[in-house]
Structure formats: C-alpha cells, structure tokens
Design a protein around this motif. Structure first.
Motif, PDB file in Angstrom:
ATOM      1  N   GLY A  36       0.984  -1.198   0.005  1.00 39.84           N
ATOM      2  CA  GLY A  36       0.047  -0.151  -0.048  1.00 39.84           C
ATOM      3  C   GLY A  36       0.975   1.299  -0.063  1.00 39.84           C
ATOM      4  N   GLY A  37       2.131   1.222  -0.021  1.00 44.75           N
ATOM      5  CA  GLY A  37       3.103   2.231  -0.215  1.00 44.75           C
ATOM      6  C   GLY A  37       2.842   3.058  -1.255  1.00 44.75           C
ATOM      7  N   ALA A  38       3.365   4.464  -1.330  1.00 45.74           N
ATOM      8  CA  ALA A  38       3.487   5.192  -2.614  1.00 45.74           C
ATOM      9  C   ALA A  38       4.353   4.535  -3.399  1.00 45.74           C
ATOM     10  N   PHE A  39       4.391   4.435  -4.886  1.00 47.39           N
ATOM     11  CA  PHE A  39       5.239   4.122  -5.974  1.00 47.39           C
ATOM     12  C   PHE A  39       6.271   5.340  -6.025  1.00 47.39           C
ATOM     13  N   ASP A  40       7.652   4.900  -5.811  1.00 49.31           N
ATOM     14  CA  ASP A  40       8.604   5.684  -5.891  1.00 49.31           C
ATOM     15  C   ASP A  40       9.530   5.259  -7.409  1.00 49.31           C
ATOM     16  N   PRO A  41       9.450   6.109  -8.272  1.00 50.58           N
ATOM     17  CA  PRO A  41       9.900   5.684  -9.541  1.00 50.58           C
ATOM     18  C   PRO A  41      11.467   5.635  -9.635  1.00 50.58           C
ATOM     19  N   VAL A  42      11.949   6.627  -8.696  1.00 50.70           N
ATOM     20  CA  VAL A  42      13.575   6.621  -8.733  1.00 50.70           C
ATOM     21  C   VAL A  42      13.968   5.337  -7.930  1.00 50.70           C
ATOM     22  N   LEU A  43      13.274   5.164  -6.887  1.00 53.40           N
ATOM     23  CA  LEU A  43      13.655   3.790  -6.218  1.00 53.40           C
ATOM     24  C   LEU A  43      13.621   2.881  -7.209  1.00 53.40           C
ATOM     25  N   TYR A  44      12.389   2.824  -7.838  1.00 48.70           N
ATOM     26  CA  TYR A  44      12.238   1.618  -8.672  1.00 48.70           C
ATOM     27  C   TYR A  44      13.536   1.409  -9.839  1.00 48.70           C
ATOM     28  N   ILE A  45      13.819   2.273 -10.235  1.00 50.81           N
ATOM     29  CA  ILE A  45      14.882   2.285 -11.472  1.00 50.81           C
ATOM     30  C   ILE A  45      16.212   1.879 -10.686  1.00 50.81           C
ATOM     31  N   LYS A  46      16.414   2.268  -9.283  1.00 50.90           N
ATOM     32  CA  LYS A  46      17.569   1.800  -9.046  1.00 50.90           C
ATOM     33  C   LYS A  46      17.864   0.449  -8.476  1.00 50.90           C
ATOM     34  N   LYS A  47      16.734  -0.338  -8.515  1.00 51.94           N
ATOM     35  CA  LYS A  47      16.679  -1.777  -8.084  1.00 51.94           C
ATOM     36  C   LYS A  47      17.481  -2.508  -8.764  1.00 51.94           C
ATOM     37  N   PRO A  48      18.331  -3.354  -8.490  1.00 52.63           N
ATOM     38  CA  PRO A  48      19.298  -4.258  -9.292  1.00 52.63           C
ATOM     39  C   PRO A  48      18.481  -5.115 -10.145  1.00 52.63           C
ATOM     40  N   GLN A  49      17.287  -5.661  -9.843  1.00 52.95           N
ATOM     41  CA  GLN A  49      16.562  -6.524 -10.717  1.00 52.95           C
ATOM     42  C   GLN A  49      15.867  -5.780 -11.819  1.00 52.95           C
ATOM     43  N   VAL A  50      15.650  -4.427 -11.665  1.00 50.88           N
ATOM     44  CA  VAL A  50      15.012  -3.697 -12.690  1.00 50.88           C
ATOM     45  C   VAL A  50      16.192  -3.406 -13.725  1.00 50.88           C
ATOM     46  N   ILE A  51      17.264  -2.952 -13.024  1.00 52.75           N
ATOM     47  CA  ILE A  51      18.448  -2.518 -13.885  1.00 52.75           C
ATOM     48  C   ILE A  51      18.835  -3.868 -15.007  1.00 52.75           C
ATOM     49  N   LEU A  52      18.835  -5.017 -14.345  1.00 56.32           N
ATOM     50  CA  LEU A  52      19.323  -6.119 -15.140  1.00 56.32           C
ATOM     51  C   LEU A  52      18.162  -6.574 -16.139  1.00 56.32           C
ATOM     52  N   ARG A  53      16.886  -6.370 -15.980  1.00 64.72           N
ATOM     53  CA  ARG A  53      15.790  -6.375 -16.896  1.00 64.72           C
ATOM     54  C   ARG A  53      15.904  -5.588 -18.069  1.00 64.72           C
ATOM     55  N   LEU A  54      16.279  -4.187 -17.720  1.00 61.48           N
ATOM     56  CA  LEU A  54      16.347  -3.309 -18.689  1.00 61.48           C
ATOM     57  C   LEU A  54      17.565  -3.755 -19.755  1.00 61.48           C
ATOM     58  N   VAL A  55      18.688  -4.036 -19.090  1.00 59.78           N
ATOM     59  CA  VAL A  55      19.736  -4.378 -20.090  1.00 59.78           C
ATOM     60  C   VAL A  55      19.408  -5.764 -20.681  1.00 59.78           C
ATOM     61  N   SER A  56      18.886  -6.711 -20.007  1.00 56.11           N
ATOM     62  CA  SER A  56      18.559  -8.005 -20.817  1.00 56.11           C
ATOM     63  C   SER A  56      17.238  -7.714 -21.845  1.00 56.11           C
ATOM     64  N   LEU A  57      16.594  -6.856 -21.715  1.00 56.85           N
ATOM     65  CA  LEU A  57      15.597  -6.358 -22.911  1.00 56.85           C
ATOM     66  C   LEU A  57      16.230  -5.745 -23.834  1.00 56.85           C
ATOM     67  N   ILE A  58      17.514  -4.995 -23.790  1.00 55.56           N
ATOM     68  CA  ILE A  58      18.192  -4.319 -24.763  1.00 55.56           C
ATOM     69  C   ILE A  58      18.731  -5.593 -25.489  1.00 55.56           C
ATOM     70  N   PHE A  59      19.408  -6.282 -24.658  1.00 56.20           N
ATOM     71  CA  PHE A  59      20.126  -7.137 -25.426  1.00 56.20           C
ATOM     72  C   PHE A  59      19.281  -8.193 -26.373  1.00 56.20           C
ATOM     73  N   SER A  60      18.203  -8.504 -25.698  1.00 48.46           N
ATOM     74  CA  SER A  60      17.445  -9.203 -26.528  1.00 48.46           C
ATOM     75  C   SER A  60      16.808  -8.522 -27.904  1.00 48.46           C
ATOM     76  N   ILE A  61      16.636  -7.409 -27.690  1.00 51.71           N
ATOM     77  CA  ILE A  61      16.120  -6.530 -29.039  1.00 51.71           C
ATOM     78  C   ILE A  61      17.229  -6.523 -30.092  1.00 51.71           C
ATOM     79  N   VAL A  62      18.493  -6.562 -29.305  1.00 54.70           N
ATOM     80  CA  VAL A  62      19.605  -6.614 -30.487  1.00 54.70           C
ATOM     81  C   VAL A  62      19.499  -7.937 -31.309  1.00 54.70           C
TER      82      VAL A  62
END
Length: 225
Positions: free
Chosen positions: A17-43
């Motif tokens: 129920g806490g408020a969504f923090d986009p900055v904290l969300y982007i800093k999560k290691p899992q999120v960073i890895l998923r974004l990198v994996s997403l870019i790699f898959s596109i390539v």
C-alpha cells in the motif's frame, strides 16, 4: 501473532500500500538487469531478422533455418518476459498477500534460470552454425556484422539472466527466512491445567495440595466418675 496476509516487508519489499517511487524503482538491481536484458534481446532478434536472411530468405548461418529461428524465438520471448516482469516489479510492493509475493519470486527464479540455460544453448548453437558457414557462399558477406552482433549479445545475455537468477534466489531465501522467523516461537506461552493449586508455582513437586491435611482427632478419654 501477525496476519499472514499482511505483506509488510516480506520478500525484500516494503509494506503493502505504499506510494510508488519511480527513482527507487529504477535503482533496483533486478530492474536494471531486466532493462539491460531487454536491450540485449532486441539486438539479438533485430539483427537476425534484418540481416541474417539473404534475398532467397535463407539463413546465412550455414543455411540452418533452425539456428535463425531459435535466435529470434528466444530473443522475442525474452523481450516479452522482461516487459512482463518490469510491470510486476512495479506492482510488487502493492501485493498484500505473502503467498502472492512468494509465487512471483518463485516464477522469477525459475524463468530466469531457464532463460540463462536457453541463452547458453543459443550462443553455442549460433556460434557453431556460423562456424560451419562456407566462405564461398555468394551471400557470405551480407549481414556479417549483424550475425556476429547477435552471437555476441547472446553471450552477454547469459550473464544478465544469471545475475537475475541470483537476485531472485536471494529474494526467495530472504522471504523464507522471514517466514520462519515470524512463525516459530521457541517459548510458547502455554498454561498447564495443573498449575492452579498453591505450590505449583514454587516448583516443589512435594507441596501438599489444599484440603489434603486431615484434622487431628484427640485421643479418646474415658469418663471419670
């Protein structure tokens, strides 16, 4: 005792129920890895779909259509999986049920481990198919850089998905330890049905219970005349 449906701090997330923090969300290691994996898959699937096929629609990697199909398949599916888990990561802290959080973490662990293996197989498969490609083929020079880029980013994807597997396993273990710690009481407060009489709280097993002493009867004295 806490309600098992309350997801306060379970599986490495904050209170539900806490408020969504986009900055904290982007800093999560899992999120960073998923974004990198997403870019790699596109390539990977982008390079294969654009330049891996010649004008006759033949796969340039040893004319192995399965190699091109495999690379495109795991690339597209990896892209969709990354999108799905990025959305789930954003909603994870709003899951109030600990069981739902557990299922999400277990799915993340299984899928990440599975795709680590699939990327490893894909890298070996594409590399072997490209190694067997004949340099005398009239289309050999067409799209070489794209094919090599797809093979390289297949190799890089092994490590990003392996890292995602590691973080998912750590998150699962954290949740399991929290559940064990909150559900185990080493000294349960259980009252004994035999501790209500005097002396039971003194620890003396020989303490006489109440009404156990008989009234002393005086000796009989014959009447005197």
């Amino acid at each position: 005792m806490s309600n098992p449906q309350q997801g306060a701090g379970a599986y490495g997330a904050g209170k539900a129920g806490g408020a969504f923090d986009p900055v904290l969300y982007i800093k999560k290691p899992q999120v960073i890895l998923r974004l990198v994996s997403l870019i790699f898959s596109i390539v990977v699937f982008g390079c294969i779909s654009s330049k891996a096929y010649n004008s006759k629609h033949q796969c340039q990697m040893n004319n192995d259509m399965n190699a091109c199909g495999y690379g495109m398949g795991i690339g597209v599916l990896a892209f969709l999986i990354c999108i799905a888990f990025l959305v789930i990561d954003a909603m994870f802290e709003n899951l109030s049920s600990i069981q739902h959080r557990k299922y999400v973490v277990m799915a993340d662990l299984g899928i990440s481990a599975g795709w680590t293996f699939l990327w490893f197989v894909g890298f070996c498969y594409l590399t072997d198919a490209w190694r067997k490609t004949s340099t005398t083929d009239q289309f050999y020079e067409y799209g070489n850089d794209n094919i090599q880029a797809a093979i390289a980013f297949s190799f890089f994807s092994i490590f990003t998905w392996a890292a995602s597997t590691f973080f998912a396993f750590r998150q699962y273990r954290m949740g399991a330890q929290d559940a064990f710690a909150s559900g185990y009481d080493p000294e349960p407060n259980v009252s004994s049905p035999y501790s209500s009489f005097p002396g039971s709280d003194t620890g003396d097993p020989y303490q006489q219970p109440p009404f156990s002493q008989q009234k002393e009867v005086p000796d009989f004295q014959p009447p005197t005349y």
